[in-house]
Design a protein around this motif. Structure first.
Motif, PDB file in Angstrom:
ATOM      1  N   UNK A 167      31.629  53.993  28.437  1.00  0.00           N
ATOM      2  CA  UNK A 167      30.847  52.560  28.050  1.00  0.00           C
ATOM      3  C   UNK A 167      30.736  51.557  28.926  1.00  0.00           C
ATOM      4  N   UNK A 168      31.137  51.229  30.399  1.00  0.00           N
ATOM      5  CA  UNK A 168      31.341  50.191  30.706  1.00  0.00           C
ATOM      6  C   UNK A 168      30.130  50.304  31.915  1.00  0.00           C
ATOM      7  N   UNK A 169      29.382  51.701  31.603  1.00  0.00           N
ATOM      8  CA  UNK A 169      28.179  52.016  32.292  1.00  0.00           C
ATOM      9  C   UNK A 169      26.926  51.891  31.061  1.00  0.00           C
ATOM     10  N   UNK A 170      27.564  52.477  30.387  1.00  0.00           N
ATOM     11  CA  UNK A 170      26.142  51.702  28.959  1.00  0.00           C
ATOM     12  C   UNK A 170      25.909  50.718  28.200  1.00  0.00           C
ATOM     13  N   UNK A 171      26.340  49.729  28.437  1.00  0.00           N
ATOM     14  CA  UNK A 171      26.924  48.485  28.958  1.00  0.00           C
ATOM     15  C   UNK A 171      26.194  47.984  30.276  1.00  0.00           C
ATOM     16  N   UNK A 172      25.710  48.333  31.055  1.00  0.00           N
ATOM     17  CA  UNK A 172      25.684  47.818  32.407  1.00  0.00           C
ATOM     18  C   UNK A 172      26.978  47.138  32.512  1.00  0.00           C
ATOM     19  N   UNK A 173      27.928  47.401  32.621  1.00  0.00           N
ATOM     20  CA  UNK A 173      29.257  46.414  33.020  1.00  0.00           C
ATOM     21  C   UNK A 173      30.187  47.056  33.817  1.00  0.00           C
ATOM     22  N   UNK A 174      29.953  48.480  34.537  1.00  0.00           N
ATOM     23  CA  UNK A 174      30.817  48.439  35.378  1.00  0.00           C
ATOM     24  C   UNK A 174      30.750  47.602  36.390  1.00  0.00           C
ATOM     25  N   UNK A 175      29.841  47.621  37.108  1.00  0.00           N
ATOM     26  CA  UNK A 175      30.103  46.565  38.758  1.00  0.00           C
ATOM     27  C   UNK A 175      30.849  45.052  37.941  1.00  0.00           C
ATOM     28  N   UNK A 176      30.476  44.741  37.075  1.00  0.00           N
ATOM     29  CA  UNK A 176      32.183  43.322  36.378  1.00  0.00           C
ATOM     30  C   UNK A 176      32.921  44.281  36.427  1.00  0.00           C
ATOM     31  N   UNK A 177      32.966  45.377  35.745  1.00  0.00           N
ATOM     32  CA  UNK A 177      34.668  45.623  36.244  1.00  0.00           C
ATOM     33  C   UNK A 177      35.179  45.890  37.509  1.00  0.00           C
ATOM     34  N   UNK A 178      34.019  46.991  38.506  1.00  0.00           N
ATOM     35  CA  UNK A 178      35.171  46.952  39.609  1.00  0.00           C
ATOM     36  C   UNK A 178      34.809  45.955  40.796  1.00  0.00           C
ATOM     37  N   UNK A 179      34.111  44.485  40.473  1.00  0.00           N
ATOM     38  CA  UNK A 179      33.902  43.991  41.807  1.00  0.00           C
ATOM     39  C   UNK A 179      34.222  42.916  41.028  1.00  0.00           C
ATOM     40  N   UNK A 180      35.564  42.192  39.892  1.00  0.00           N
ATOM     41  CA  UNK A 180      36.289  41.501  39.936  1.00  0.00           C
ATOM     42  C   UNK A 180      36.828  41.397  38.572  1.00  0.00           C
ATOM     43  N   UNK A 181      37.070  42.821  38.037  1.00  0.00           N
ATOM     44  CA  UNK A 181      38.640  42.328  37.106  1.00  0.00           C
ATOM     45  C   UNK A 181      39.419  43.470  37.454  1.00  0.00           C
ATOM     46  N   UNK A 182      38.608  44.292  38.524  1.00  0.00           N
ATOM     47  CA  UNK A 182      39.700  45.486  39.316  1.00  0.00           C
ATOM     48  C   UNK A 182      40.345  44.483  40.155  1.00  0.00           C
ATOM     49  N   UNK A 183      39.392  43.982  40.565  1.00  0.00           N
ATOM     50  CA  UNK A 183      40.279  42.853  42.233  1.00  0.00           C
ATOM     51  C   UNK A 183      40.767  41.993  41.673  1.00  0.00           C
TER      52      UNK A 183
END
Length: 94
Positions: A2-18
């Motif tokens: 779902x993150x990829x389909x909603x174009x949220x993967x970069x937000x998740x990996x680059x901000x939230x996971x950090x």
């Protein structure tokens, strides 16, 4: 995913996971957050955003949805012709 389909993967990996190690450290050290400070800061940001939007609408001459890619593209390129101005440098750009 779902993150990829909603174009949220970069937000998740680059901000939230950090932020995970920082939040984990805060939790283990029992660091408390004063939510009222964040609410006040949120109000300040909303006020500044409203003022900026008003200034944008005054410059353009009408209101539009700044969050709409279609409307923003229309204003920037069709109405203000910023792509054409970028090709001919000028000192008095807004």
């Amino acid at each position: 995913m779902k993150l990829v389909s909603f174009n949220q993967w970069a937000l998740f990996t680059d901000i939230e996971m950090k932020l995970v190690p920082i939040l984990a450290c805060m939790e283990t050290r029992a660091i408390n957050i004063d939510a009222s400070v964040f609410l006040k800061f949120s109000d300040i940001l909303k006020s500044k955003l409203t003022k900026l939007e008003k200034k944008i609408f005054e410059e353009v001459g009408h209101s539009f949805s700044i969050n709409s890619h279609v409307q923003l593209r229309q204003v920037l390129y069709e109405e203000l012709k910023l792509d054409e101005e970028a090709e001919t440098p000028s000192k008095d750009k807004k």
